[in-house]
Design a protein around this motif. Sequence first.
Motif, PDB file in Angstrom:
ATOM      1  N   HIS B   9      25.172   2.404   4.256  1.00 10.18           N
ATOM      2  CA  HIS B   9      26.613   2.559   4.070  1.00 10.18           C
ATOM      3  C   HIS B   9      26.967   2.026   2.691  1.00 10.18           C
ATOM      4  CE1 HIS B   9      30.902   1.329   5.620  1.00 10.18           C
ATOM      5  NE2 HIS B   9      30.938   2.198   4.659  1.00 10.18           N
ATOM      6  N   ASP B  35      34.625   4.835   2.762  1.00  7.55           N
ATOM      7  CA  ASP B  35      35.464   3.836   2.107  1.00  7.55           C
ATOM      8  C   ASP B  35      36.778   3.577   2.830  1.00  7.55           C
ATOM      9  OD1 ASP B  35      33.903   3.254  -0.273  1.00  7.55           O
ATOM     10  OD2 ASP B  35      34.316   5.310  -0.886  1.00  7.55           O
ATOM     11  N   ALA B  40      35.608   2.258   7.662  1.00  7.15           N
ATOM     12  CA  ALA B  40      34.531   1.473   7.051  1.00  7.15           C
ATOM     13  C   ALA B  40      33.974   0.402   7.992  1.00  7.15           C
ATOM     14  CB  ALA B  40      35.020   0.834   5.747  1.00  7.15           C
ATOM     15  N   GLY B  41      34.847  -0.210   8.762  1.00  2.00           N
ATOM     16  CA  GLY B  41      34.372  -1.251   9.677  1.00  2.00           C
ATOM     17  C   GLY B  41      33.461  -0.677  10.753  1.00  2.00           C
ATOM     18  N   ALA B  44      30.012   0.339   9.194  1.00  2.00           N
ATOM     19  CA  ALA B  44      29.125  -0.766   8.802  1.00  2.00           C
ATOM     20  C   ALA B  44      28.398  -1.344  10.010  1.00  2.00           C
ATOM     21  CB  ALA B  44      29.925  -1.849   8.080  1.00  2.00           C
ATOM     22  N   VAL B  50      24.313  -2.224   4.138  1.00  2.00           N
ATOM     23  CA  VAL B  50      25.602  -1.926   3.502  1.00  2.00           C
ATOM     24  C   VAL B  50      25.532  -2.367   2.049  1.00  2.00           C
ATOM     25  CG1 VAL B  50      28.089  -2.429   3.511  1.00  2.00           C
ATOM     26  CG2 VAL B  50      26.858  -2.222   5.691  1.00  2.00           C
ATOM     27  N   ALA B  68      34.312  -3.592   5.994  1.00  2.00           N
ATOM     28  CA  ALA B  68      32.867  -3.359   6.127  1.00  2.00           C
ATOM     29  C   ALA B  68      32.095  -4.676   6.121  1.00  2.00           C
ATOM     30  CB  ALA B  68      32.379  -2.444   4.997  1.00  2.00           C
ATOM     31  N   SER B  71      32.569  -6.525   9.382  1.00  2.00           N
ATOM     32  CA  SER B  71      31.854  -5.842  10.455  1.00  2.00           C
ATOM     33  C   SER B  71      30.337  -6.013  10.313  1.00  2.00           C
ATOM     34  CB  SER B  71      32.244  -4.362  10.436  1.00  2.00           C
ATOM     35  OG  SER B  71      31.499  -3.639  11.362  1.00  2.00           O
ATOM     36  N   ALA B  72      29.838  -5.908   9.090  1.00  2.00           N
ATOM     37  CA  ALA B  72      28.403  -6.090   8.854  1.00  2.00           C
ATOM     38  C   ALA B  72      27.983  -7.500   9.262  1.00  2.00           C
ATOM     39  CB  ALA B  72      28.079  -5.841   7.376  1.00  2.00           C
ATOM     40  N   TRP B  79      23.961  -6.956   4.052  1.00  2.00           N
ATOM     41  CA  TRP B  79      24.793  -6.290   3.038  1.00  2.00           C
ATOM     42  C   TRP B  79      24.508  -6.868   1.659  1.00  2.00           C
ATOM     43  CZ3 TRP B  79      28.878  -8.230   0.050  1.00  2.00           C
ATOM     44  CH2 TRP B  79      29.332  -9.526   0.374  1.00  2.00           C
TER      45      TRP B  79
END
Lengths: 261, 261, 261
Positions: B9, B35, B40-41, B44, B50, B68, B71-72, B79
């Motif tokens: 992502h 994006d 995005a959340g 991810a 990510v 994101a 969430s990641a 990420w």
Amino acid sequence: MRETGPLVHCLTNSVVRQITADVLLASGAAPAMVDHPDEAGDFAAIASGVLVNVGNPTAEQVEGMHAAIASAREAGTPWVLDPVAVGGLVLRTRLSTEWLESGPAAIRANASETIALAGTGAGGRGVDSTEEVAAAAPAARDLSARSGAVVAVTGPRDLVVTHHDGLERATWVESGHPLLQKVIGTGCALGALTAAYLGAARAAGADDHDAVVAAHAHAGAAGTVAGRTSAGPGSFAVAWLDALYTLTPEDIAGLVTVTTE
Amino acid sequence: MRETGPLVHCLTNSVVRQITADVLLASGAAPAMVDHPDEAGDFAAIASGVLVNVGNPTAEQVEGMHAAIASAREAGTPWVLDPVAVGGLVLRTRLSTEWLESGPAAIRANASETIALAGTGAGGRGVDSTEEVAAAAPAARDLSARSGAVVAVTGPRDLVVTHHDGLERATWVESGHPLLQKVIGTGCALGALTAAYLGAARAAGADDHDAVVAAHAHAGAAGTVAGRTSAGPGSFAVAWLDALYTLTPEDIAGLVTVTTE
Amino acid sequence: MRETGPLVHCLTNSVVRQITADVLLASGAAPAMVDHPDEAGDFAAIASGVLVNVGNPTAEQVEGMHAAIASAREAGTPWVLDPVAVGGLVLRTRLSTEWLESGPAAIRANASETIALAGTGAGGRGVDSTEEVAAAAPAARDLSARSGAVVAVTGPRDLVVTHHDGLERATWVESGHPLLQKVIGTGCALGALTAAYLGAARAAGADDHDAVVAAHAHAGAAGTVAGRTSAGPGSFAVAWLDALYTLTPEDIAGLVTVTTE
């Protein structure tokens, strides 16, 4: 197509704008990306065809898409829906589903997206398809019936389906090369090329289904040619653009197997 | 990496989205740029890795980045932070500094950006580095200690540093070609490739530091190969993508000098 | 140009950002795309040159453009206006007309755009020109007189006009290749290259008009060279970047015919 030079208004994702424009130019069409809500409606009215690709949208671009679709519909401009990665992601799934009611001339998707948009599957994990094209045939027929669009399912073999208003056609297009999957935007650019062929076909009084088949044959044949000389996805992308530019209709016919069910 | 095909992502700048996606595809990963804050959340959470690259952000994309990263972090998705041009520009400097606290698995930067982000220098004038990699080693150690990330400083020789929780590793990766500096996005794409390698490594129970080294070795080895046949940056970019696709792990090992301090 | 390595701040459309950056890198300049309103003003003040290209703008980017132009003006940084597709589209036409008052150092456009911006024609249908360069000469003179800018009209032959404050110069640059029209962004990238040459010229105390001519000669000569070996627009784009990188000033002089009226 080359004679008409159709002007294609693309509202597409930011990842593939350059290659989409390059594919249209190589194929004899004229690309224009116009996303701003204050301009998108006016432009869709004068374009020969419109592409709406929901990959990676912004809020402002979505407004532009609404304006372009309304304007294309009013002006009778054929517009193509490319429902990138529907199924897994909420915004684009909602928009694509809503726009089925807005009279797209064609829908171009991979098998997972086709199934997800028809509401008959779980959707893919993104832009790559986890389903076979043949498995998406019922979903494609259903989408065509509901939207009135020609539905093209892109994959190793492409399936083009028209199934509405008493029309029933299913055409398989066999061409291409596995490296098409290794270059970003080849599928998205094919959506734009479909809008170009539809614009040219409408101007010539030709058939939408045949126009969608022709777009897929052009892109696929160029892929076949590019695959012969390329050493990887970098050289493949270059050779593909060259072949899109140089192939004649006769060349394409000789490179593609088209089967009607 | 090729066996896992990690889904990466990317929330990255609009200049390099195409080449970033092409590099991931050529290297065996699957790219997706998502994006929009509404998507995005969710994305991810299902991605293997990510990338957050702060070059040329929009306000809406920054919201997507926040979503994101959160969430990641919750999902345990590794990420990567690429702090493009921090130091000179206020928004991205503030964001990158703030995100040091959000548990990046890796930070990829050039020497100037590394020094600027660590707060120990004046920053560069943009995306090109005005500092030597070796000069950034103390800043890289400091950043690693503060963030818990593996820190990679990209340059003529790359330095990969882990310096936290009792770990202390510094690895030099020698490979590449000067033309890598003349093609936009080679560094940014390396950030995405780093996220791909981290995703594959986590799935295989392998080490983050080794994954970051492997990503830099892959990109650098492909650069070395591309430099042998190219006549300038145009043909270099094409050959680089081809080499990213064709090089085997054994090829890469033979093309790169890895030194541990 | 190569000695100075001017830093060029590009606020340009999302379709051509990658090729614009690649053209600047290949030509010896350093590109940076900084669109966010919180950063664009600061960056324009430290750049050597600024490009404002109104193709496919977003509302946020327009704010960034306002900030960058104000800052460039205050700092004395030369900035270039590329009025993509003015005439047919309301937002960009209003903005471009307004910015004529903000002291652009140069304006780069095709013939249709030049005529539309001068208010003397109906405008084109998008990014391709439907007018001959020679037909735009009066409009170019008028625009130069009103704005104080050097005005470059790009086409099969390029016309560079300065017509203000007692200066009267008109230079024709003959070079290039028809495939330049089949690769997206070659014209937009030329706008950025013009900003680069202006930045270098100002640093060296040289003349703006000559700098604009030199940018067009560089791009055109590279096009001529690329046309010799390419099989279509894909390979042409690659060879064009290679030639931008390898051509010496002497090579360029030998490839271009420059005529002063």
